[in-house]
Write an enzyme that holds these catalytic residues in place. Sequence first.
Site, mmCIF file in Angstrom:
data_model
loop_
_atom_site.group_PDB
_atom_site.id
_atom_site.type_symbol
_atom_site.label_atom_id
_atom_site.label_comp_id
_atom_site.label_asym_id
_atom_site.label_seq_id
_atom_site.Cartn_x
_atom_site.Cartn_y
_atom_site.Cartn_z
ATOM 1 N N HIS A 72 0.838 -1.198 0.000
ATOM 2 C CA HIS A 72 0.000 0.000 0.000
ATOM 3 C C HIS A 72 0.875 1.252 0.000
ATOM 4 O O HIS A 72 1.808 1.343 0.779
ATOM 5 C CB HIS A 72 -0.912 0.028 1.236
ATOM 6 C CG HIS A 72 -2.074 -0.914 1.136
ATOM 7 N ND1 HIS A 72 -3.343 -0.599 1.566
ATOM 8 C CD2 HIS A 72 -2.166 -2.169 0.626
ATOM 9 C CE1 HIS A 72 -4.157 -1.620 1.336
ATOM 10 N NE2 HIS A 72 -3.459 -2.585 0.782
ATOM 11 N N PRO A 292 -3.842 -0.093 19.250
ATOM 12 C CA PRO A 292 -3.655 -0.597 17.888
ATOM 13 C C PRO A 292 -3.628 0.458 16.773
ATOM 14 O O PRO A 292 -3.114 0.177 15.697
ATOM 15 C CB PRO A 292 -4.853 -1.539 17.698
ATOM 16 C CG PRO A 292 -5.855 -1.110 18.703
ATOM 17 C CD PRO A 292 -5.085 -0.580 19.859
ATOM 18 N N LYS A 296 1.478 -0.394 15.249
ATOM 19 C CA LYS A 296 2.917 -0.390 15.543
ATOM 20 C C LYS A 296 3.407 -1.618 16.311
ATOM 21 O O LYS A 296 4.608 -1.863 16.385
ATOM 22 C CB LYS A 296 3.283 0.858 16.361
ATOM 23 C CG LYS A 296 3.204 2.139 15.584
ATOM 24 C CD LYS A 296 4.320 2.217 14.573
ATOM 25 C CE LYS A 296 3.948 3.131 13.427
ATOM 26 N NZ LYS A 296 4.493 2.744 12.155
ATOM 27 N N TYR A 384 4.100 6.567 10.218
ATOM 28 C CA TYR A 384 3.289 5.415 9.802
ATOM 29 C C TYR A 384 4.151 4.341 9.110
ATOM 30 O O TYR A 384 4.035 3.156 9.407
ATOM 31 C CB TYR A 384 2.166 5.883 8.881
ATOM 32 C CG TYR A 384 1.055 4.872 8.711
ATOM 33 C CD1 TYR A 384 0.001 4.795 9.614
ATOM 34 C CD2 TYR A 384 1.082 3.964 7.651
ATOM 35 C CE1 TYR A 384 -1.013 3.866 9.463
ATOM 36 C CE2 TYR A 384 0.077 3.030 7.492
ATOM 37 C CZ TYR A 384 -0.964 2.977 8.397
ATOM 38 O OH TYR A 384 -1.958 2.048 8.247
HETATM 39 C C1 DHB Z 1 -4.882 -3.141 10.965
HETATM 40 C C2 DHB Z 1 -4.734 -2.908 12.313
HETATM 41 C C3 DHB Z 1 -4.398 -1.655 12.748
HETATM 42 O O1 DHB Z 1 -4.237 -1.421 14.067
HETATM 43 C C4 DHB Z 1 -4.200 -0.624 11.861
HETATM 44 O O2 DHB Z 1 -3.874 0.607 12.323
HETATM 45 C C5 DHB Z 1 -4.344 -0.849 10.520
HETATM 46 C C6 DHB Z 1 -4.683 -2.125 10.070
HETATM 47 C C7 DHB Z 1 -5.250 -4.496 10.490
HETATM 48 O O3 DHB Z 1 -5.396 -5.410 11.317
HETATM 49 O O4 DHB Z 1 -5.417 -4.685 9.271
#
Ligand code: DHB
Length: 390
Positions: A72, A292, A296, A384
């Site tokens: 991506h 989440p 990270k 990111y």
């Molecule tokens: C996913 C989990 C995340 O915490 C995030 O920021 C982006 C994607 C995932 O599980 O796809």
Amino acid sequence: MRTQVGIIGAGPAGLLLSHLLHLRGIDSVVLETRTREQIESTIRAGVLEQGTMDLLTEAGVGARMKAEGALHHGFELAFEGKRRRIDLTGLTGHSITVYAQHEVIKDLVAARVAADGALRFGVTDTSLHGIDTDKPSIRYRHEGEECELQCDFVIGCDGSQGVSRASIPQALRKDYERVYPFGWFGILCEGPPSSDELVYARHERGFALVSTRSANVQRMYFQCDPKDSVDNWSDDRIWAELHARVDSHDGQHVVDGKIFQKNIVGMRSFVSATMQHGRLFLAGDAAHIVPPTGAKGMNLAVADVRVLTNALNAFYVENRTDLLDSYSQTALKRIWRAEHFSYWMTSMMHRIDGASPFEQQLQVAELEYVTTSRAAATAMAENYVGVAAV
Ligand code: DHB
């Protein structure tokens, strides 16, 4: 039994460390309480930073990630009825891969098994001994037998509830923690992707995230009460909530599918400093937790392992201890950067009960800024993809 490096925990940190040490001719044994089937099926996040992708590739375990993961180059932020793209590659020259953590685990287990690496599943009663001497050991039970593993070093990769961190005297450690009053409801469903890129949505009903796993399997999350139960959420109720939070943003709509997995995760920030004591070193969730948002967690575990591998290699090859001595200090720079980023993204995107209208407008102002200022967007993008300066 004797080995050079005793590793507790077969998550991404423990398995990758064992594999990287093997590539440098350093022997290790990995002990894990769960079964192989359990670790290979536990659903976790799925975003790999550029540096994680590179390390897995260099280590020869990146083939399936490259073939089956999705590269991506950007993601979208949806707020106030509009969508704005963060052009990761345009802003940083780097990208991310969406590839589930348990797939990384499968690749690493396969590599250890192919190399005849020592991996013990289903161990119980693990305890650490002599970590402040140069002859530490790990005692555990395996297949009904009492075992002792003598080693030069013990590496605790056994997660936040494991025995390793607790083996560092509390008086020598400082714990930093923040608990968030919300959680994430996660689903996996069969169906086509709702969007070409991940969508992080801020909505007055709460945060939502549209992610993916493959052309036919999608991953989505929405902010919920961490004490809620998945049993309270029928498929219809879940889709209604996701539509309400995501579809209201210009041209965006979630595509329903057959839901086959539901889970709720709490959200916490945590750092243990120090991450080492004598011959014990912690890596990954054993030492730190992030909420989440921004994905990270696994990337930090991989970054710890990179530092630790170099430090252990310098010990065995050059008899140097300086890199081991400075392990926590080195690792904690990146960890605190990621702690801040995860906290910041979480705070900007979530509905915070009790927030004043003023505070809500600050969230919107921040989103406006990161999506219109190239400087602010670059700051977000480099965090990111994981190349922010530390
Ligand atoms: C996913 C989990 C995340 O915490 C995030 O920021 C982006 C994607 C995932 O599980 O796809």
